[in-house]
Write an enzyme that holds these catalytic residues in place. Sequence first.
Site, PDB file in Angstrom:
ATOM      1  N   LYS A 139       0.810  -1.163   0.106  1.00 31.30           N
ATOM      2  CA  LYS A 139       0.005  -0.021  -0.089  1.00 31.30           C
ATOM      3  C   LYS A 139       0.961   1.470  -0.061  1.00 31.30           C
ATOM      4  O   LYS A 139       0.673   2.090  -0.918  1.00 31.30           O
ATOM      5  CB  LYS A 139      -1.016   0.006   1.293  1.00 31.30           C
ATOM      6  N   ASP A 157      -6.137   0.706   0.942  1.00 30.71           N
ATOM      7  CA  ASP A 157      -6.249   0.800   2.153  1.00 30.71           C
ATOM      8  C   ASP A 157      -7.965   0.356   2.648  1.00 30.71           C
ATOM      9  O   ASP A 157      -8.503  -0.176   1.945  1.00 30.71           O
ATOM     10  CB  ASP A 157      -6.265   2.416   2.566  1.00 30.71           C
TER      11      ASP A 157
END
Length: 292
Positions: A139, A157
């Site tokens: 991420k 996320d």
Amino acid sequence: MAESKVTKAGRRKKPETHLGMVRRARKINRELAELYPYAHPELDFDGPFQLLVATVLSAQTTDLRVNQTTPALFARYPTPEDLAAAVPEELEEIVRPTGFFRAKAKSLIGLSIALRDRFDGEVPHKLEDLVTLPGVGRKTANVVIGNAFGGAGITVDTHFGRLARRFGWTTSEDPVQVETDVAAIFPKSEWTMLSHRVVFHGRRVCHARRPACGACPIAPLCPSYGTGETDPEQARKLLKYELAGQPGQRLRPPADFPGEAAARAEVAAGHPLPDTAPDAVRAARTNVGDQA
């Protein structure tokens, strides 16, 4: 396999095909692009190193909290070499407001040492290099690649994963699988901006506990419509940030952002919107006004 649904007329609706899902997904992306033409990272940063550090700090806290913390952090430690030499206890005190401060301080020192010793003090451009840094997963790496280097990256996320499942783009709870599933739907050129648009929508409209379904411009395209409040008036009260006439999370927002900087004491209600602001933003500002 998608299940068939019963329409209001009592007829059974055919399950959605994969091609139908892809077409619907791409239409959602186009609708979100109209709603959020100003979508952007909500972390304040100057350059790849600052974005890398800010993204590591953003775990389990708000971007606003990170934006309130990083000015002092970067004033004290402006380069990877400076942060690599930080006294752990002193760094912990600076990042304490972001939570999990001991683990985050350890990661920041570790990644800075790695940048200094393995990458000549520069943040690498490649995902396979970024994920070798302490505290950096896919991420964070995709955030840096997409926003500091202009590359393509899908940022999974909690908001992105939640909406990807609600939109029917994936059924997985695993972030890597979600990234893989979504990457197969959209062209690579859309990945970075798609991530911003979906995260923006998750923070402003499609909340985790009580999504504002009745105020959602893409409700007709969403198979999860009805998960949240469907009454339009009640749903508009659930809108957040600039859609509700309130400040955003950035202390230094982009010039075309229709909301106000988080540092302002006043809210944006009553202030004129720029010509580039979408109709949905104008409608939300008119209908909701100042809810601060």
